[in-house]
Design an enzyme around this catalytic site. Structure first.
Site, PDB file in Angstrom:
ATOM      1  N   GLU A 285      49.849  35.009  43.556  1.00  0.00           N
ATOM      2  CA  GLU A 285      50.713  36.198  43.721  1.00  0.00           C
ATOM      3  C   GLU A 285      49.786  37.397  43.616  1.00  0.00           C
ATOM      4  O   GLU A 285      49.155  37.590  42.585  1.00  0.00           O
ATOM      5  CB  GLU A 285      51.763  36.265  42.600  1.00  0.00           C
ATOM      6  N   CYS A 319      53.340  45.565  40.578  1.00  0.00           N
ATOM      7  CA  CYS A 319      52.949  45.119  41.921  1.00  0.00           C
ATOM      8  C   CYS A 319      54.010  45.519  42.932  1.00  0.00           C
ATOM      9  O   CYS A 319      53.732  45.706  44.098  1.00  0.00           O
ATOM     10  CB  CYS A 319      52.730  43.621  41.927  1.00  0.00           C
TER      11      CYS A 319
HETATM   12  N1  NAD Z   1      52.494  39.607  43.362  1.00  0.00           N
HETATM   13  C1  NAD Z   1      52.810  39.626  42.083  1.00  0.00           C
HETATM   14  O1  NAD Z   1      53.774  38.997  41.642  1.00  0.00           O
HETATM   15  C2  NAD Z   1      51.984  40.440  41.119  1.00  0.00           C
HETATM   16  C3  NAD Z   1      52.458  40.646  39.830  1.00  0.00           C
HETATM   17  C4  NAD Z   1      51.692  41.390  38.929  1.00  0.00           C
HETATM   18  C5  NAD Z   1      50.480  41.905  39.331  1.00  0.00           C
HETATM   19  N2  NAD Z   1      50.036  41.700  40.589  1.00  0.00           N
HETATM   20  C6  NAD Z   1      48.770  42.286  41.021  1.00  0.00           C
HETATM   21  O2  NAD Z   1      47.796  42.169  39.986  1.00  0.00           O
HETATM   22  C7  NAD Z   1      46.852  43.242  40.072  1.00  0.00           C
HETATM   23  C8  NAD Z   1      46.710  43.897  38.707  1.00  0.00           C
HETATM   24  O3  NAD Z   1      46.306  42.960  37.760  1.00  0.00           O
HETATM   25  P1  NAD Z   1      44.788  42.789  37.289  1.00  0.00           P
HETATM   26  O4  NAD Z   1      44.120  44.134  37.292  1.00  0.00           O
HETATM   27  O5  NAD Z   1      44.818  42.027  36.020  1.00  0.00           O
HETATM   28  O6  NAD Z   1      44.210  41.898  38.454  1.00  0.00           O
HETATM   29  P2  NAD Z   1      42.771  41.194  38.560  1.00  0.00           P
HETATM   30  O7  NAD Z   1      42.746  40.499  39.863  1.00  0.00           O
HETATM   31  O8  NAD Z   1      41.684  42.153  38.270  1.00  0.00           O
HETATM   32  O9  NAD Z   1      42.762  40.128  37.364  1.00  0.00           O
HETATM   33  C9  NAD Z   1      43.722  39.118  37.266  1.00  0.00           C
HETATM   34  C10 NAD Z   1      43.155  37.970  36.447  1.00  0.00           C
HETATM   35  O10 NAD Z   1      42.103  37.359  37.183  1.00  0.00           O
HETATM   36  C11 NAD Z   1      40.966  37.197  36.338  1.00  0.00           C
HETATM   37  N3  NAD Z   1      39.761  37.157  37.162  1.00  0.00           N
HETATM   38  C12 NAD Z   1      38.947  38.183  37.505  1.00  0.00           C
HETATM   39  N4  NAD Z   1      37.946  37.742  38.281  1.00  0.00           N
HETATM   40  C13 NAD Z   1      38.121  36.412  38.438  1.00  0.00           C
HETATM   41  C14 NAD Z   1      37.424  35.400  39.159  1.00  0.00           C
HETATM   42  N5  NAD Z   1      36.346  35.667  39.881  1.00  0.00           N
HETATM   43  N6  NAD Z   1      37.911  34.150  39.115  1.00  0.00           N
HETATM   44  C15 NAD Z   1      39.021  33.853  38.412  1.00  0.00           C
HETATM   45  N7  NAD Z   1      39.720  34.764  37.708  1.00  0.00           N
HETATM   46  C16 NAD Z   1      39.278  36.035  37.727  1.00  0.00           C
HETATM   47  C17 NAD Z   1      41.068  38.368  35.386  1.00  0.00           C
HETATM   48  O11 NAD Z   1      40.262  38.160  34.247  1.00  0.00           O
HETATM   49  C18 NAD Z   1      42.556  38.385  35.110  1.00  0.00           C
HETATM   50  O12 NAD Z   1      42.896  37.431  34.135  1.00  0.00           O
HETATM   51  C19 NAD Z   1      47.418  44.178  41.127  1.00  0.00           C
HETATM   52  O13 NAD Z   1      46.747  43.943  42.330  1.00  0.00           O
HETATM   53  C20 NAD Z   1      48.878  43.756  41.228  1.00  0.00           C
HETATM   54  O14 NAD Z   1      49.498  44.071  42.461  1.00  0.00           O
HETATM   55  C21 NAD Z   1      50.758  40.970  41.485  1.00  0.00           C
END
Ligand code: NAD
Length: 522
Positions: A285, A319
């Site tokens: 997501e 999001c």
């Molecule tokens: N579509 C949905 O339902 C939904 C819901 C909530 C948030 N979001 C999205 O999430 C984002 C905001 O959240 P964020 O800043 O935590 O996102 P992010 O992508 O920076 O991080 C999300 C998670 O991924 C981990 N991560 C980072 N690099 C990684 C890698 N290389 N491999 C595996 N895991 C890794 C992070 O440590 C964290 O736990 C926004 O883009 C938002 O739109 C989407």
């Protein structure tokens, strides 16, 4: 076992004094415990540390949780424990697993106000948002518990004489859950509980910004009776997530976060190193660039407050938040003027103050990103409104901003900013608005304001977004009522809180038996 029909956990009505008092009592109970000591949990092993520190975005000097920083080696050990226990958890009756989830929901319900207070402190969620976050987590536990029981009964398929067909859904094995910070309790709870309810073991890596909230999810599940070996907790950064994704013993990856990270996970998960005998499944997501279309017949008394709420509450860090408004040229000037006026009435302040509409953004990097896009909007277009009130001195605050006159293709119109910046564009008609929506790589949520049912039907048929909201705000999907998730680069098209979601966590198996037998061997 049967459970009563699912109903959403009631949201607190903050206009009532008792509700506000209860939340404040939750904060009073939490504060003396801060900073929380968040452990890394691998089976029965519990490790504490303070290399990972989460802080209050409204007061960055205040630590909220101290945790050890898990390493890729820890990820390997956590997967090992989860893999060893996976057959036993899969063999545990679905009703026992469901009961554990329902008890975890009860655990959260009993601590609802304190958990909301933690969301306020660790992620600067205003009270109403924090309460909604915890209520949604409870909903996920209750909803997936029921869904898994239904799934356990198998599918109904055609039977003919002489043949017995059954279709069952088996657990896949180890599921790693990688979560974001913006729904710090609800989202990890949703992904983890879906995995556990369907008989998979799980390892949770919460976002580095919200280890305290992530720990509460695991504490609730273990208190509910999920065995320690079935659910692990790895406070850590992206490298731990990457190690979990790469581990050949992992079967399913449930990820919610940004599109760049999600795309990297999809790529990495496609590798099948020597010895890995399965394809990993990724439930992803991701981000959005959500547009609200306002047709010339829209009622601006409805549209303006809904747009302002969708764009700015929680500082645009949902999001589903509105990022662009595509308004019919006949009413564009009136809409811009009214939205600009409404922006000045927003309460920008500390999240723990009742009445705050938007608090700070999550961290310094986010504040810098928002400021970068705001500068670009000023260079390429016009700043039609910027909240004029003084911002609190400490904390990662950003003034809510409305930009107009941006050229098509501007990064402000295409990229996810994830902050309180709204772009308003004038369009000749709804078709032109739909062309612009269709030109975006993201397709998460969308909105439409129109009083014409034919327009509503036309937009619903053409929009690619996963969740379209008509004549209302575009955030706040409720479990079971608005199954949630995006298409295109916004996600793999699965719907959290919907009837199909659990299918991502299982593999279907069909058995066909010839029943025209010549006697039985007993
Ligand atoms: N579509 C949905 O339902 C939904 C819901 C909530 C948030 N979001 C999205 O999430 C984002 C905001 O959240 P964020 O800043 O935590 O996102 P992010 O992508 O920076 O991080 C999300 C998670 O991924 C981990 N991560 C980072 N690099 C990684 C890698 N290389 N491999 C595996 N895991 C890794 C992070 O440590 C964290 O736990 C926004 O883009 C938002 O739109 C989407």
């Amino acid at each position: 076992m049967s459970l009563s029909n699912f109903i959403n956990e009631p949201i607190l009505e903050l206009r009532r004094r008792e509700a506000r008092d209860a939340l404040q009592a939750g904060m009073a109970a939490l504060e003396p415990r801060l900073p929380l000591r968040v452990p890394m949990l691998i089976g029965a092993e519990r490790t504490e540390g303070d290399d990972l520190v989460s802080t209050d975005p409204g007061n960055p000097d205040r630590p909220v949780a101290l945790a050890p920083l898990a390493t890729p080696a820890d990820a390997g050990r956590a997967v090992e424990v989860a893999a060893a226990y996976a057959p036993r958890w899969a063999a545990t009756p679905a009703s026992d697993r469901a009961q554990a989830l329902v008890r975890a929901a009860g655990w959260m319900r009993d601590r609802r106000h304190e958990l909301a207070a933690l969301c306020v402190r660790e992620c600067a969620k205003p009270w109403a948002e924090a309460d909604g976050d915890v209520a949604e987590a409870i909903d996920f536990l209750e909803y997936y518990a029921r869904g898994a029981l239904a799934l356990d009964r198998g599918a109904t398929i055609i039977q003919v004489p002489g043949e017995k067909n059954t279709m069952r859904y088996a657990a896949r094995g180890v599921c790693v859950v990688i979560a974001p910070w913006n729904f710090p309790v609800a989202i990890p709870t949703g992904m983890v509980s879906a995995a556990l309810a369907t008989g998979n073991t799980a390892v949770l890596k919460p976002a580095e910004q919200s280890p305290g909230c992530g720990a509460m999810v695991v504490e609730a599940l273990r208190a509910g009776g999920v065995p320690a070996d079935a659910i692990g907790l790895l406070p850590g950064e992206g490298d731990v997530g990457a190690a979990l994704v790469a581990d050949p013993r992992v079967q399913t990856i449930a990820f919610t976060g940004s599109a760049p990270v999600g795309l990297g996970i999809l790529r990495a998960a496609a590798e099948a190193p020597e010895g890995q005998m399965h394809l990993k499944r990724v439930v992803a997501e991701m981000g959005g660039k959500n547009c609200v279309i306002v047709d010339s017949d829209a009622d601006l008394d409805d549209a303006v407050p809904a747009i302002v709420r969708s764009a700015f509450v929680y500082a645009g860090q949902k999001c589903s938040a509105a990022a662009r408004v595509l308004v019919h040229e006949a009413i564009a000037d009136a809409l811009v003027e009214r939205v600009a006026g409404a922006v000045q009435t927003l309460q920008v302040g500390q999240a723990d103050s009742f009445g705050t509409d938007l608090g700070p953004v999550i961290e310094r990097e986010a504040q810098e990103r928002v400021e970068r896009y705001t500068r670009l909007a000023a260079e390429q277009g016009t700043i039609a409104a910027r909240h004029a009130g003084a911002l609190p001195e400490r904390g990662w605050f950003c003034a809510p901003t409305v930009a107009t006159g941006l050229p098509q293709g501007s990064p402000v119109l295409v990229e996810e900013i994830f902050g309180p910046v709204l772009a308003i564009e004038s369009v000749r008609n709804v078709e032109e608005a739909l062309d612009r929506v269709d030109g975006l790589p993201y397709a998460l949520t969308g909105g439409l304001f129109s009083r014409n049912p034919i327009t509503v039907e036309r937009v619903a048929a053409r929009t690619p977004v996963g969740n379209l909201y008509v004549n209302r705000h575009i955030t706040g999907a409720m479990v079971g009522r608005q199954p949630f998730g995006g298409n295109r680069l916004s996600g793999t098209g699965t719907k959290a809180g919907g009837p199909d979601y659990l299918l991502q966590f299982v593999e279907p198996r069909v058995v066909t038996e010839n029943t025209v037998r010549h006697g039985l061997v007993v």
